[in-house]
Design an enzyme around this catalytic site. Structure first.
Site, PDB file in Angstrom:
ATOM      1  N   CYS A 160      34.383  40.371  46.988  1.00  0.00           N
ATOM      2  CA  CYS A 160      34.977  41.477  46.221  1.00  0.00           C
ATOM      3  C   CYS A 160      33.908  42.148  45.365  1.00  0.00           C
ATOM      4  O   CYS A 160      33.837  43.378  45.303  1.00  0.00           O
ATOM      5  CB  CYS A 160      36.094  40.962  45.312  1.00  0.00           C
ATOM      6  SG  CYS A 160      37.481  40.200  46.179  1.00  0.00           S
ATOM      7  N   CYS A 195      35.855  36.335  43.126  1.00  0.00           N
ATOM      8  CA  CYS A 195      35.649  36.559  44.566  1.00  0.00           C
ATOM      9  C   CYS A 195      34.293  37.228  44.824  1.00  0.00           C
ATOM     10  O   CYS A 195      34.107  38.397  44.478  1.00  0.00           O
ATOM     11  CB  CYS A 195      36.804  37.421  45.088  1.00  0.00           C
ATOM     12  SG  CYS A 195      36.581  38.063  46.750  1.00  0.00           S
TER      13      CYS A 195
END
Length: 118
Positions: free
Chosen positions: A42, A39
């Protein structure tokens, strides 16, 4: 035990359960970062969490990789990454979905202020 000033990664269900129980026992605010290695957002917000963990040692910051601990992510109904759950005494008191650092910081500060006022 969750160390103050760091983000603690939970790599097993047992580690997650232990950290959650410690947060319940010591009545600390827990901010959980449900993340994934693939991600991009993230990875972008991860350094901010490290900074905030140092800035707010009265908060326990935990990191859970949803691919590594899929059962935990499922138990907490995580559908998007990153998702940040704010827990107090085992209960969800707030949530931020997405790498929205301003909103996340505001909510951390709001909950810290509530705790300080008690």
């Amino acid at each position: 035990m969750a160390e103050e000033g760091v983000v603690v990664s939970c790599h097993s269900v047992d580690a997650w359960t232990e950290q959650l129980q410690r947060g319940i026992d010591n009545k600390k605010l827990i901010v959980v970062d449900f993340t994934a290695s693939w991600c991009g957002p993230c990875r972008m917000i991860s350094p901010m969490l490290t900074e905030w963990a140092r800035r707010f040692p009265q908060v326990t910051f935990l990191k859970v990789d949803v691919d590594e601990l899929g059962s935990v992510a499922s138990d907490w109904a995580i559908e998007a990454m990153p998702t940040f759950m704010f827990l107090k005494e085992g209960n969800i008191v707030d949530k931020v979905v997405g790498a929205r650092k301003e909103e996340l910081l505001q909510k951390i500060m709001m909950h810290v202020a509530k705790i300080s006022a008690q």
